[in-house]
Design a protein around this motif. Structure first.
Motif, short mmCIF file in Angstrom:
data_model
loop_
_atom_site.label_atom_id
_atom_site.label_comp_id
_atom_site.label_asym_id
_atom_site.label_seq_id
_atom_site.Cartn_x
_atom_site.Cartn_y
_atom_site.Cartn_z
N GLU A 290 0.85 -1.19 0.00
CA GLU A 290 0.00 0.00 0.00
C GLU A 290 0.88 1.23 0.00
OE1 GLU A 290 -3.23 -0.19 -0.15
OE2 GLU A 290 -3.58 -2.32 0.31
N TYR B 283 1.18 5.75 -1.45
CA TYR B 283 0.57 7.00 -1.88
C TYR B 283 1.26 7.47 -3.15
CZ TYR B 283 -1.46 11.66 -1.80
OH TYR B 283 -2.15 12.81 -2.14
N ALA C 278 -4.17 7.47 -2.84
CA ALA C 278 -3.63 6.20 -2.35
C ALA C 278 -3.48 5.23 -3.51
CB ALA C 278 -4.56 5.63 -1.28
N CYS C 279 -2.54 4.30 -3.36
CA CYS C 279 -2.32 3.31 -4.41
C CYS C 279 -1.95 1.97 -3.79
CB CYS C 279 -1.23 3.77 -5.39
SG CYS C 279 0.42 3.97 -4.64
N ARG C 280 -2.11 0.95 -4.55
CA ARG C 280 -1.71 -0.40 -4.17
C ARG C 280 -0.98 -1.01 -5.36
NH1 ARG C 280 -3.19 -4.83 -0.80
NH2 ARG C 280 -3.05 -6.84 -1.89
N GLN C 281 0.22 -1.52 -5.13
CA GLN C 281 1.00 -2.04 -6.24
C GLN C 281 0.52 -3.43 -6.66
OE1 GLN C 281 3.14 -0.43 -8.09
NE2 GLN C 281 3.34 -2.25 -9.39
N PHE D 285 5.75 3.88 -0.63
CA PHE D 285 5.12 2.62 -0.24
C PHE D 285 5.41 2.31 1.24
CE2 PHE D 285 5.69 2.07 -4.83
CZ PHE D 285 4.42 1.63 -5.20
N GLN D 286 4.42 1.77 1.90
CA GLN D 286 4.62 1.25 3.26
C GLN D 286 5.24 -0.14 3.11
OE1 GLN D 286 0.71 1.45 5.01
NE2 GLN D 286 0.46 3.59 4.39
#
Length: 284
Positions: free
Chosen positions: A179, A181, A188-191, A205-206
């Protein structure tokens, strides 16, 4: 494709000392020539500007032209005690003071497996140490000690510019499902799957730990480890111009950074330490 400008120090075939200070583009640089690797640090910012294990292409990118004053673009800038814009002081420099100030080299040594260096910056009530271990791999460790009597805020990053054959032919794996940004799209984004950065990328990314930079143009793969940092940042300007950097140069790097405190600044108590690390090795 441009040559890394600091490779000029290693063209002589005569034997050179492992550590030697030189002047380059109005900066003091420490040239390192070891049987296992070649490297260059700038005293300004304790910035690793060039790293190349023997028999390999350079791992780090550096701009051919440096400004007369100010930050050097390339290598691994130490962004400290904030990275990005300062949260409240718009006139203060992006990415903090550390990359603009001369650091003190406390120790340098070599052995059969490579070289070790210890840089230090003492600024107001802060002590910052950068430990570097270079040989067949690269290991950078940043440590900050807060010596004031009151709590303080901190964010920091090891902002690595990785040298590649062509930004249009790379892929990053290891971020799948992370997850984050997207700062370009401000959402927000998710790879999903491998990350490709052609056209520009500015994502936080977290994520902590390893990822793999697959460079198809140069037919190599680097394993990059951001340790237990809170964030992994991936950046490339895409088609946006960079001051003093040609388009052909821009095609030859991608930034993969270890960062912490960017989303929510770290709060350090008096005497408390904060740590950040960045390691890399060639994948088998």
């Amino acid at each position: 494709m441009h040559e890394q400008p600091l490779q000029r120090f290693f063209k002589s075939r005569r034997e050179q000392p492992v550590f030697q200070w030189e002047r380059f583009q109005q900066r003091e640089v420490l040239v390192i020539d070891h049987p296992l690797c070649q490297a260059v640090f700038s005293r300004q910012g304790a910035q690793l500007l060039h790293f190349q294990p023997r028999g390999q292409k350079p791992w780090l990118w550096c701009a051919a032209k440096w400004p007369q004053v100010g930050a050097i673009r390339g290598g691994v800038p130490v962004c400290w005690p904030w990275y990005g814009r300062h949260p409240s002081e718009n006139a203060w420099p992006s990415h903090g003071w550390a990359r603009l100030i001369d650091w003190k080299l406390l120790e340098s040594s070599s052995d059969e497996e490579g070289v070790s260096l210890h840089w230090r910056l003492q600024l107001c009530d802060w002590q910052v140490d950068l430990q570097a271990r270079l040989g067949e791999s690269m290991d950078l460790r940043l440590s900050t000690e807060h010596q004031d009597s009151e709590p303080c805020q901190l964010s920091h990053a090891l902002h690595a510019y990785w040298r590649i054959g062509d930004v249009g032919e790379i892929a990053l794996s290891g971020l799948e499902g992370a997850e984050g940004y997207d700062q370009l799209n401000r959402q927000a984004c998710r790879q999903e799957g491998e990350l490709r950065v052609e056209g520009g990328c500015q994502r936080v990314f977290q994520h902590e730990g390893e990822l793999h930079l697959k460079d198809h143009a140069w037919q190599r793969e680097l394993c990059i480890d951001t340790g237990d940092s809170a964030d992994t940042v991936v950046w490339h300007p895409g088609h946006r111009p960079l001051l003093g950097v040609s388009w052909s140069e821009v095609m030859g790097f991608v930034c993969v950074e270890a960062a912490s405190g960017g989303t929510d600044s770290l709060c350090l108590a008096p005497g408390e330490r904060a740590h950040l690390s960045l390691q890399a090795r060639a994948s088998a």
